[in-house]
Every structure is written in C-alpha cells, then in structure tokens.
Design a protein around this motif. Sequence first.
Motif, PDB file in Angstrom:
ATOM      1  N   UNK A   1      32.604  25.051  65.134  1.00  0.00           N
ATOM      2  CA  UNK A   1      31.511  25.644  64.696  1.00  0.00           C
ATOM      3  C   UNK A   1      31.149  27.077  65.338  1.00  0.00           C
ATOM      4  N   UNK A   2      31.743  27.074  66.338  1.00  0.00           N
ATOM      5  CA  UNK A   2      31.905  28.548  67.084  1.00  0.00           C
ATOM      6  C   UNK A   2      32.323  29.593  66.172  1.00  0.00           C
ATOM      7  N   UNK A   3      33.483  29.171  65.400  1.00  0.00           N
ATOM      8  CA  UNK A   3      34.333  30.252  64.669  1.00  0.00           C
ATOM      9  C   UNK A   3      33.490  30.496  63.173  1.00  0.00           C
ATOM     10  N   UNK A   4      32.590  29.130  62.908  1.00  0.00           N
ATOM     11  CA  UNK A   4      31.933  29.753  61.667  1.00  0.00           C
ATOM     12  C   UNK A   4      30.750  30.440  62.053  1.00  0.00           C
ATOM     13  N   UNK A   5      29.968  30.298  63.165  1.00  0.00           N
ATOM     14  CA  UNK A   5      28.957  31.072  63.332  1.00  0.00           C
ATOM     15  C   UNK A   5      29.156  32.547  63.889  1.00  0.00           C
ATOM     16  N   UNK A   6      30.370  32.718  64.751  1.00  0.00           N
ATOM     17  CA  UNK A   6      30.625  33.806  65.235  1.00  0.00           C
ATOM     18  C   UNK A   6      31.948  34.184  64.879  1.00  0.00           C
ATOM     19  N   UNK A   7      32.291  35.437  65.153  1.00  0.00           N
ATOM     20  CA  UNK A   7      33.766  35.825  64.804  1.00  0.00           C
ATOM     21  C   UNK A   7      34.737  35.546  65.874  1.00  0.00           C
ATOM     22  N   UNK A   8      34.436  35.331  67.132  1.00  0.00           N
ATOM     23  CA  UNK A   8      35.377  34.877  68.150  1.00  0.00           C
ATOM     24  C   UNK A   8      34.360  34.279  69.418  1.00  0.00           C
TER      25      UNK A   8
END
Lengths: 212, 212
Positions: B38-45
């Motif tokens: 979910x880190x990469x779903x909500x943020x680019x990196x």
Amino acid sequence: MKTRDKLLAAAADALAAEGVSAISGRSIAARAGVNQALVFYHFESVADLLAAAVRWSVDESVADYRRRLADVSTLSELLALGDTLQAVERDRGNVAQMAQVMAGAQQEPRLAEAARYAIDAWAAEVEAVIARVLETSPLGGLLDAAGAARAVTAAFIGLQLYEGVDPAGARSATDALRVLGVVAETVDGLGPVATRALRARVRRKVTRAGRA
Amino acid sequence: MKTRDKLLAAAADALAAEGVSAISGRSIAARAGVNQALVFYHFESVADLLAAAVRWSVDESVADYRRRLADVSTLSELLALGDTLQAVERDRGNVAQMAQVMAGAQQEPRLAEAARYAIDAWAAEVEAVIARVLETSPLGGLLDAAGAARAVTAAFIGLQLYEGVDPAGARSATDALRVLGVVAETVDGLGPVATRALRARVRRKVTRAGRA
DNA sequence: GTCTATACATAGATAGAC
DNA sequence: GTCTATCTATGTATAGAC
C-alpha cells in the motif's frame, strides 16, 4: 597507503558525499579501489569501519587546529578563527561527515560512541579557548565554558545540515550569527564599571531562573 | 483513520524512532499496521512518502504554536516560550524527525524540498516574533530577523542530534545557551543611552567587517 | 483500495582458493 | 592479505486476484 587506511579515508569521504542512508560496504570499497570483502577482513562490520573512520579523521583535523587555537586569547580572535575554521572544515566535508554520523548514531550504538568521541575532541579544544576568553569577559564565572563549547559545536552541525538543504537560508543564518558575534565582542569590550553592573544583573536573573 | 493517513503518521514516527538510515517501506507499513504494497499504491516511492509525512507533521505542529507565538512581544517572553517549545517538540519527536530528514536530504532531492518547506514554515513563525522583539531592542536595524530565525532553527536541530548522542553534554550546552539568553535579555533591558551607544559601536564594527 | 505473490536489486557477511 | 564466489536477508517496486 595500506588497504586499511584506504578504507578509512574512503569511508570518511563517503559519509560526507553519500550520507549514512546511502552508504554501504560496497560503495566504500569501490571508493577505496579495493575488494569488497576486505571491508570485513579489516573491520568487524560496516558500522565498525564508519566508527573507526570518524575517529581517524577527527583526530587528524583537531590536531590541525590545536596550535592555532592555542594562540587565541580574545573574543575577536576567537570569532575570526571560528569563521575560517568553519569554512575550511566545511569545505573538507568534515562537518557534513559529523552530521551524518550523528544522524546514524541515533540507532547505531557504535556510531553514537564515535560521535561522542568526535564532539568531545572538538569541544575540548574549543572549551580551553573559551575558558581563556571568558577570564577577561563580563561573562566570566557565569557561563560554563564546557557547555558553551558543546553548544557551538552542535550549532555548527545543525548549520551544516541546513546548508545542504538551503544554501541561501544557511548564509543568512550565518550572517545573523556573525552580527551576534560582533555584539558579544562589543559587550565584551565594555569598561569595568559596565561589566560589573552587567554581571550582577545577569547573576541575579540566572539565580532566579535556577530556583524556578 | 484512512490508510493514507496511517502511513503518513507512521512515517513521521518512524523517522524519529528508526532514523533515515534504517527506515524502509516495510517498516513504515508494519508500524502503520497496513500491507507493505500500500505504500506504493498511495505514494510514488518511499522518499515520496517521507516527504509528504514531513509536510503533514510540520503543518500540524506549526499551527499548534502559531497562536502562542503571536502573543509574544518581548525577548523574555520569547525565551520562555522557546524553552517550552523546544521541550515539547523534542518530546514529540518532531525535532528528531527534522534532523533525520535533513540528513537524508543531502542526497535525496525530494527530502531536501520537504526539509526546506519545514524549515521555512518554522522560520516564518519565529521570524515574525523576532522582528517584533527587535523593534524595541538595541539590535533593531542591525540583526536580520529572517537570518536569526533560521539560525535558531538550525541550532535546535544540531542540539537535537547531539542529545541523541550525549544527553548530558547536550544539557550542558542548553544550559549555556540559556545563560546567553539571560545576557541578551539584560543587554536588551539597558537604558536608551547605553542602547544608542551599543548600537553605534556595533554598527561601526559590522560595517568594517563587511568591507573586509 | 487492499491483498498475495513475486521479480529484481542490493546489502552484509562468510568460505575457501590463491 | 587479497581475491572469487556465494549464501542469505532485506529492500523497492509491480502484477494481478479479490
């Protein structure tokens, strides 16, 4: 130059250039031009190498300034030397290196120990000078030389980090501090009457604050 | 609480608790109690998440202090508020977080931008107060409020790093700064005659230094 | 929006030949 | 002391089912 020393030098460089978050045994070895496995032959771990590098490089730079600091006995001289010292050490990357070590030290005990060693080394030199300068100052007997030396060292590190983030802002900050230095110099140069009055007032206030 | 916000809060916490060098998308997700992907779903990196977290948390804490800072108009009040502000923000981990971001920012442009944003936010508040205090001070017209605000902010960060490495040393440094604050307060409270004299002397020295 | 699974890179560290 | 090769862990990031 022996491999071990190459690694120490490369680690010190890498800290300033790459930062703790990006550094690795491999990147250090590459920078030193030696095989990666040698990191673990000469040192227990990467953290161990970094800690050793910090001690090594702080010993070098402190020794470099010991003589010059020994000559200082007035606040004006101290401010002038501090100005050049800050510029030189910054350009050498030593302050950036310290900043990175201290950031990494928050979680790595080995680095924390090395950081303590480095600050103590610098602060010891600065403290001696400050103590000498304080003898003839209105602040003599009020301001703790050891604490002041540590405050100066810590502030340098904060400013260095800031410079990496916003050079223009950091310059304005440094300029402001320089003005404060001149003010301190001026207060310092007041006559004996004003000095005694100031000292009494400050002492009264400090005592009151201490009781609160 | 939405997942995105959980991640922001967890990232801010993790920065202070783990430091940039140890932080990872996985550790942040674990702290937030959400899935790693979910880190990469909500943020680019990860860097993007960290940068967003810094903005988010600095907006919160600055807003918290805006009203209290607005009430300050004398140096004594400023020093007193600065004392509690430093303690509270430190305990909340906000200063440690900033220190870590700035350390990581030396190599990560996204973090550098966020760090600039954070310092600007704090410095803007502090600057307004300092400008107000300077109006009635001997230093009015001599000291640049913006630069002074930035110097204070940077120094806080350096001290915070130092505290993580040597709490006792950091305390002695803070005590020394407190004494200097009292001195400033005393100088600030000098009569109009002494004030004019001091200002003239300082101005002469600053001009001379500027020409050099 | 959230999960599982996974591809892929890079890290720390060690074994063993030279 | 130094090298190659390699094990193992962990990290970033994505694909695709739910």
